[in-house]
Design an enzyme around this catalytic site. Structure first.
Site, PDB file in Angstrom:
ATOM      1  N   ASP A 193      -3.595  -3.476   2.467  1.00  0.00           N
ATOM      2  CA  ASP A 193      -4.375  -4.661   2.523  1.00  0.00           C
ATOM      3  C   ASP A 193      -5.864  -4.502   2.531  1.00  0.00           C
ATOM      4  OD1 ASP A 193      -2.137  -6.154   3.591  1.00  0.00           O
ATOM      5  OD2 ASP A 193      -2.587  -5.844   5.425  1.00  0.00           O
TER       6      ASP A 193
HETATM    7  P1  NAP Z   1      -1.085  -1.978   5.459  1.00  0.00           P
HETATM    8  O1  NAP Z   1      -1.838  -2.892   4.530  1.00  0.00           O
HETATM    9  O2  NAP Z   1      -0.588  -2.188   6.685  1.00  0.00           O
HETATM   10  O3  NAP Z   1      -0.317  -1.215   4.402  1.00  0.00           O
HETATM   11  C1  NAP Z   1       0.361  -0.031   4.875  1.00  0.00           C
HETATM   12  C2  NAP Z   1       1.383   0.412   3.593  1.00  0.00           C
HETATM   13  O4  NAP Z   1       1.883   1.498   3.923  1.00  0.00           O
HETATM   14  C3  NAP Z   1       2.402  -0.713   3.476  1.00  0.00           C
HETATM   15  O5  NAP Z   1       2.136  -1.338   2.430  1.00  0.00           O
HETATM   16  C4  NAP Z   1       3.731   0.296   3.349  1.00  0.00           C
HETATM   17  O6  NAP Z   1       4.277   0.098   2.075  1.00  0.00           O
HETATM   18  C5  NAP Z   1       3.201   1.680   3.142  1.00  0.00           C
HETATM   19  N1  NAP Z   1       3.876   2.776   3.928  1.00  0.00           N
HETATM   20  C6  NAP Z   1       4.591   2.728   5.153  1.00  0.00           C
HETATM   21  N2  NAP Z   1       5.156   3.634   5.381  1.00  0.00           N
HETATM   22  C7  NAP Z   1       4.899   4.544   4.412  1.00  0.00           C
HETATM   23  C8  NAP Z   1       5.482   5.840   3.934  1.00  0.00           C
HETATM   24  N3  NAP Z   1       6.177   6.507   4.894  1.00  0.00           N
HETATM   25  N4  NAP Z   1       4.998   6.371   2.973  1.00  0.00           N
HETATM   26  C9  NAP Z   1       4.349   5.726   2.053  1.00  0.00           C
HETATM   27  N5  NAP Z   1       3.753   4.470   2.157  1.00  0.00           N
HETATM   28  C10 NAP Z   1       4.091   4.046   3.494  1.00  0.00           C
HETATM   29  O7  NAP Z   1      -2.260  -0.738   6.211  1.00  0.00           O
HETATM   30  P2  NAP Z   1      -3.681  -0.781   5.543  1.00  0.00           P
HETATM   31  O8  NAP Z   1      -4.203  -0.852   4.338  1.00  0.00           O
HETATM   32  O9  NAP Z   1      -4.211   0.510   6.330  1.00  0.00           O
HETATM   33  O10 NAP Z   1      -4.416  -1.966   6.557  1.00  0.00           O
HETATM   34  C11 NAP Z   1      -4.438  -2.076   7.892  1.00  0.00           C
HETATM   35  C12 NAP Z   1      -4.265  -3.218   8.161  1.00  0.00           C
HETATM   36  O11 NAP Z   1      -3.964  -3.369   9.682  1.00  0.00           O
HETATM   37  C13 NAP Z   1      -5.096  -4.313   7.767  1.00  0.00           C
HETATM   38  O12 NAP Z   1      -4.403  -5.611   7.428  1.00  0.00           O
HETATM   39  C14 NAP Z   1      -5.943  -4.323   8.986  1.00  0.00           C
HETATM   40  O13 NAP Z   1      -6.506  -5.792   8.958  1.00  0.00           O
HETATM   41  C15 NAP Z   1      -4.898  -4.563  10.078  1.00  0.00           C
HETATM   42  N6  NAP Z   1      -5.638  -4.060  11.359  1.00  0.00           N
HETATM   43  C16 NAP Z   1      -6.385  -2.966  11.540  1.00  0.00           C
HETATM   44  C17 NAP Z   1      -6.948  -2.617  12.575  1.00  0.00           C
HETATM   45  C18 NAP Z   1      -7.500  -1.356  12.888  1.00  0.00           C
HETATM   46  O14 NAP Z   1      -8.210  -1.162  13.792  1.00  0.00           O
HETATM   47  N7  NAP Z   1      -7.219  -0.354  11.870  1.00  0.00           N
HETATM   48  C19 NAP Z   1      -7.051  -3.571  13.523  1.00  0.00           C
HETATM   49  C20 NAP Z   1      -6.646  -4.809  13.306  1.00  0.00           C
HETATM   50  C21 NAP Z   1      -5.786  -5.129  12.150  1.00  0.00           C
HETATM   51  P3  NAP Z   1       6.022   0.250   1.885  1.00  0.00           P
HETATM   52  O15 NAP Z   1       6.703  -0.320   2.974  1.00  0.00           O
HETATM   53  O16 NAP Z   1       6.211  -0.378   0.422  1.00  0.00           O
HETATM   54  O17 NAP Z   1       5.703   1.840   1.844  1.00  0.00           O
END
Ligand code: NAP
Length: 462
Positions: A388
């Site tokens: 994301d």
């Molecule tokens: P993300 O959008 O959740 O994507 C994580 C990706 O990691 C997934 O597409 C997944 O794809 C891949 N993945 C999972 N396990 C894996 C593995 N073992 N090896 C390789 N890839 C793997 O993560 P992000 O880009 O870090 O974004 C964070 C999200 O959390 C955002 O939407 C943000 O708004 C939300 N959020 C975060 C917080 C915060 O404080 N950090 C707070 C509120 C909301 P596959 O399944 O294809 O592997």
């Protein structure tokens, strides 16, 4: 020791604890000093607890000791959970903190030495309402994050009106109690209504917004503790609660900004519902994939590489392999930096903590605003388990649920390589057009294994 001298020592200990709490927050604001910040907070808390144990009002220690043993029995295993489970663990801590604040308020009402005055009744009622709703709200948040409860927002027509009416009922009961504190039958009803409101408050919020909600609940728990400080006439509790309440609130604001969302949208927007339009009508688009050998060749030919870690790196515990990759590329003269998105992963600072655990130098970690301008001059953006936070739809697609969220502009790099296991979406549940761009190569596999494969190809690792 005379009573007067003891009170002076206690006051001194409390002032020292408060100074340590403030210092802790200051030190926590930079990765380089964060470890000292944790230590300062721990010493401050220990000092406050030990000082409280010396209070002359304590007549015997038996129950305190029993409760300390029970608390430690629950707390120590909770402290050992895996890093990816820290958000739900934090939610549980807030639940316990809020429950204890609410229970002390209940005890003050029923067992206080003097009859409760109207003013004290107002403080107790507010504290018990906030403590109770934070308790159940935090339990629901922890349940959603642990996937014991459905992650999707559970909504129905007229929901906000029902929820606000329940809150209104709790406040009306509080007013009735302030008017007549002796009306004891209303007190348990007020507590039950507040507990129900906590459930209603968090159930309609989607799993993706839980970290923000937890931060907000943290702030509520702080407010409840500060109010408790007034009830118990404890200055240290007032200050610690106020620090907790305000820092939790500031953190929630930072998270909302990083997602370009408003507070009301997080609390009432039911973000994360299954979107019929997003799921339907995906035409076949071409993605190109590459092997570890090919990825290693591209990386070793690059001058500037920016690694973009995300939630997948945390799940795979790939940070140590990423460190080996950093070492081997740096040895080959490649400039490697890490781009940190404020909400990458599942909690603020998630990536900083993991990369620090792998001893990656802090000066290689660059915040989003600072690094975004460098992507057009970057040879390779290597995305490791992030999704994301790299989605260009946030910049271009007005219909996207994440439109307006600031992202890392990896699509502007000459070559983009993305390590993830499949084409599955990330937390927001939406497709990522980055993967279909001509300069993008998908490296399908587990982050730890794939990064390890690249390291081996480059002749590094242990
Ligand atoms: P993300 O959008 O959740 O994507 C994580 C990706 O990691 C997934 O597409 C997944 O794809 C891949 N993945 C999972 N396990 C894996 C593995 N073992 N090896 C390789 N890839 C793997 O993560 P992000 O880009 O870090 O974004 C964070 C999200 O959390 C955002 O939407 C943000 O708004 C939300 N959020 C975060 C917080 C915060 O404080 N950090 C707070 C509120 C909301 P596959 O399944 O294809 O592997």
């Amino acid at each position: 020791m005379t009573g007067f001298a003891l009170q002076q020592y206690l006051d001194f200990a409390y002032i020292a604890a408060v100074v340590l709490f403030i210092l802790s927050l200051k030190l926590l604001s930079s990765p380089a000093s964060a470890r000292w910040g944790v230590l300062a907070g721990e010493i401050g808390a220990a000092l406050a607890v030990v000082a409280t144990l010396f209070h002359p009002e304590i007549v015997q220690y038996r129950w305190i000791l029993i409760m300390l043993v029970i608390g430690a029995g629950v707390g120590i295993p909770l402290g050992l959970v895996h890093m990816t489970a820290v958000p739900q663990r934090t939610a549980l801590s807030h639940a316990f903190g809020a429950l204890s604040a609410a229970m002390i308020g209940v005890a003050e009402y029923y067992a206080g030495t003097a009859p409760v005055t109207r003013f004290a009744m107002g403080e107790i009622a507010l504290e018990v309402i906030i403590g109770s709703l934070t308790f159940t709200g935090s339990l629901i948040a922890a349940g959603k994050l642990q996937e014991l409860l459905p992650q999707r927002p559970i909504v129905y027509r007229g929901q906000n009106i029902v929820s606000l009416s329940v809150l209104g009922a709790a406040l009306a009961l509080a007013v009735a109690l302030v008017v007549n504190p002796a009306h004891a039958v209303l007190f348990p009803v007020m507590v039950i209504v507040a507990l129900i409101f906590g459930v209603l408050l968090v159930t309609p919020i989607g799993g993706a917004d839980m970290p923000t909600v937890i931060s907000l609940l943290n702030s509520y728990a702080g407010v409840s503790a500060a109010l408790l400080g007034f009830v118990l006439n404890s200055k240290v509790l007032v200050v610690a609660g106020a620090l907790d309440g305000s820092s939790g609130f500031v953190l929630s604001v930072i998270m909302c900004k990083a997602m370009n969302r408003s507070f009301t949208n997080v609390m009432f927007g039911a973000f994360g519902q299954v979107q019929a339009t997003a799921a339907a009508g995906k035409e076949e688009r071409v993605v190109r994939s590459a092997t570890p050998e090919e990825a290693a060749a591209i990386l070793s030919a690059a001058n500037k590489v920016v690694v973009v870690p995300g939630y997948g790196m945390a799940v795979a515990q790939a940070q140590h392999k990423v460190r080996e990759l950093y070492d081997v590329l740096t040895k080959k003269g490649v400039d490697v930096r890490f781009a940190i998105h404020p909400v990458a992963g599942r909690m603020p600072g998630h990536m900083n903590v993991l990369l620090a655990e792998a001893d990656i130098p802090y000066d290689r970690l660059i915040e989003m605003d600072e690094i975004n301008g460098d992507f057009p001059q970057t040879d390779v953006a290597l995305v490791i388990g992030a999704n994301d936070v790299t989605n260009p739809a946030a910049r271009t697609d007005h219909a996207s649920p994440i439109f307006g969220m600031p992202i890392l502009d990896v699509d502007k790099a000459h070559t983009v390589m993305v390590i993830k296991r499949s084409m599955n979406p990330g937390f927001a549940g939406i497709d990522n057009p980055l993967y279909y761009l001509p300069q993008t190569l998908m490296l399908f596999g587990d982050a730890k294994q794939f990064a390890g494969g690249i390291v081996r190809e480059l002749g590094g690792g242990h």
